[in-house]
Design an enzyme around this catalytic site. Structure first.
Site, mmCIF file in Angstrom:
data_model
loop_
_atom_site.group_PDB
_atom_site.id
_atom_site.type_symbol
_atom_site.label_atom_id
_atom_site.label_comp_id
_atom_site.label_asym_id
_atom_site.label_seq_id
_atom_site.Cartn_x
_atom_site.Cartn_y
_atom_site.Cartn_z
ATOM 1 N N ASP A 1 4.144 7.391 -6.846
ATOM 2 C CA ASP A 1 4.977 6.502 -6.045
ATOM 3 C C ASP A 1 6.456 6.718 -6.321
ATOM 4 O OD1 ASP A 1 2.919 5.367 -4.639
ATOM 5 O OD2 ASP A 1 2.707 3.628 -5.942
ATOM 6 N N HIS B 1 -5.916 0.712 -7.260
ATOM 7 C CA HIS B 1 -6.445 1.614 -6.246
ATOM 8 C C HIS B 1 -7.975 1.654 -6.243
ATOM 9 C CE1 HIS B 1 -2.458 3.177 -5.334
ATOM 10 N NE2 HIS B 1 -2.237 3.282 -6.631
ATOM 11 N N GLU C 1 7.930 2.930 -11.074
ATOM 12 C CA GLU C 1 7.485 3.878 -10.056
ATOM 13 C C GLU C 1 8.292 3.791 -8.758
ATOM 14 O OE1 GLU C 1 3.370 3.132 -9.135
ATOM 15 O OE2 GLU C 1 3.556 0.977 -9.427
#
Length: 256
Positions: free
Chosen positions: A177, A46, A151
């Site tokens: 997630d 990210h 996730e």
């Protein structure tokens, strides 16, 4: 590569606390090393950092005796190789849903005979000049941490198979997630699934770490550790925001 202090702590049965870094901020790494955190997770899924920036963040970690891990942007062998060659001591790989994916990651992160990681010089400080090539490969294989991320619902369904893949050291169970994959059923249900996953991973003889934690809820983080989590990650920015906000609030109250 240096001896992995995080791995040594895990082997002692002690829980480790890590700060998630999502910017090119070596000084933040130095700060968390100075106050006694065990590791930093450099978020390159990210965050905007490339391998050149990661290398400098790793230097800050080495100078501060805090273990650097990187969350890679993808599963590719070449991606894992480039991050490891920059000196990170473990890779956290996102969205690993099957045992076959986990096996491929484990093999990409280690040299023969445990894997097929490409052999190259990397950073000069990572070269083990006092060792033979065979001793150096064994040292690196022993000190790297391979950490698939759990996730998605598919990963939970395949958790036992993933946890039993040779070469996988720890599974990182992440709330954000996973909650989305579950259809946002509410925090309590997500936490229940995560705690169950921690117990299953520990029963398989692997370490379990937990991410997506709220820095304003230390009790929840402590509960994951009580459930068996070997490590937890917390946003460095979140922790600094809380400290900054507390300071401002206290000063304003005391100056009335």
């Amino acid at each position: 590569m240096r001896a992995n202090l995080l791995k040594a702590k895990l082997e002692q049965g002690k829980a480790a606390i890590g700060a998630l870094i999502n910017a090119d901020a070596p000084e933040t790494v130095e700060l968390f090393g100075a106050i006694g955190y065990d590791f930093v997770l450099i978020d390159c899924e990210h965050g905007p950092m490339g391998v050149d920036q990661v290398e400098n963040i790793v230097r800050a970690a080495e100078a501060s005796n805090i273990t650097p891990l990187a969350r890679t942007p993808d599963h590719a062998d070449a991606t894992i190789l480039r991050f490891l060659d920059r000196g990170v001591q473990g890779v956290i790989v996102p969205h690993v849903n099957t045992a076959l994916q986990a096996e491929a990651i484990a093999k990409a992160a280690r040299y023969y005979p445990e894997g097929h990681r490409g052999a190259g010089g990397g950073r000069p400080s990572a070269l083990r000049f006092s060792m033979t090539q065979e001793e150096s490969r064994r040292f690196v294989n022993d000190n790297v941490l391979v950490i698939p991320m759990i996730e998605e619902v598919e990963a939970i369904e395949n958790l036992d198979a993933i946890a039993n893949v040779p070469g996988v050291d720890m599974l990182h169970i992440a709330a954000g997630d996973l909650s989305q994959s579950m259809g946002y059923p509410g925090q309590e249900e997500v936490w229940r699934v995560m705690e169950d996953a921690v117990r299953r991973v520990r029963a398989a003889g692997k370490y379990a770490s937990v991410g997506g934690n709220n820095p304003s809820n230390p009790q929840r983080v402590a509960d994951f550790i009580k459930a068996g989590a070997s490590a937890v990650t917390i946003s460095a920015l979140g922790l600094m925001r809380i400290a900054a906000d507390d300071f401002r609030t206290n000063v304003e109250a005391m100056s009335q």
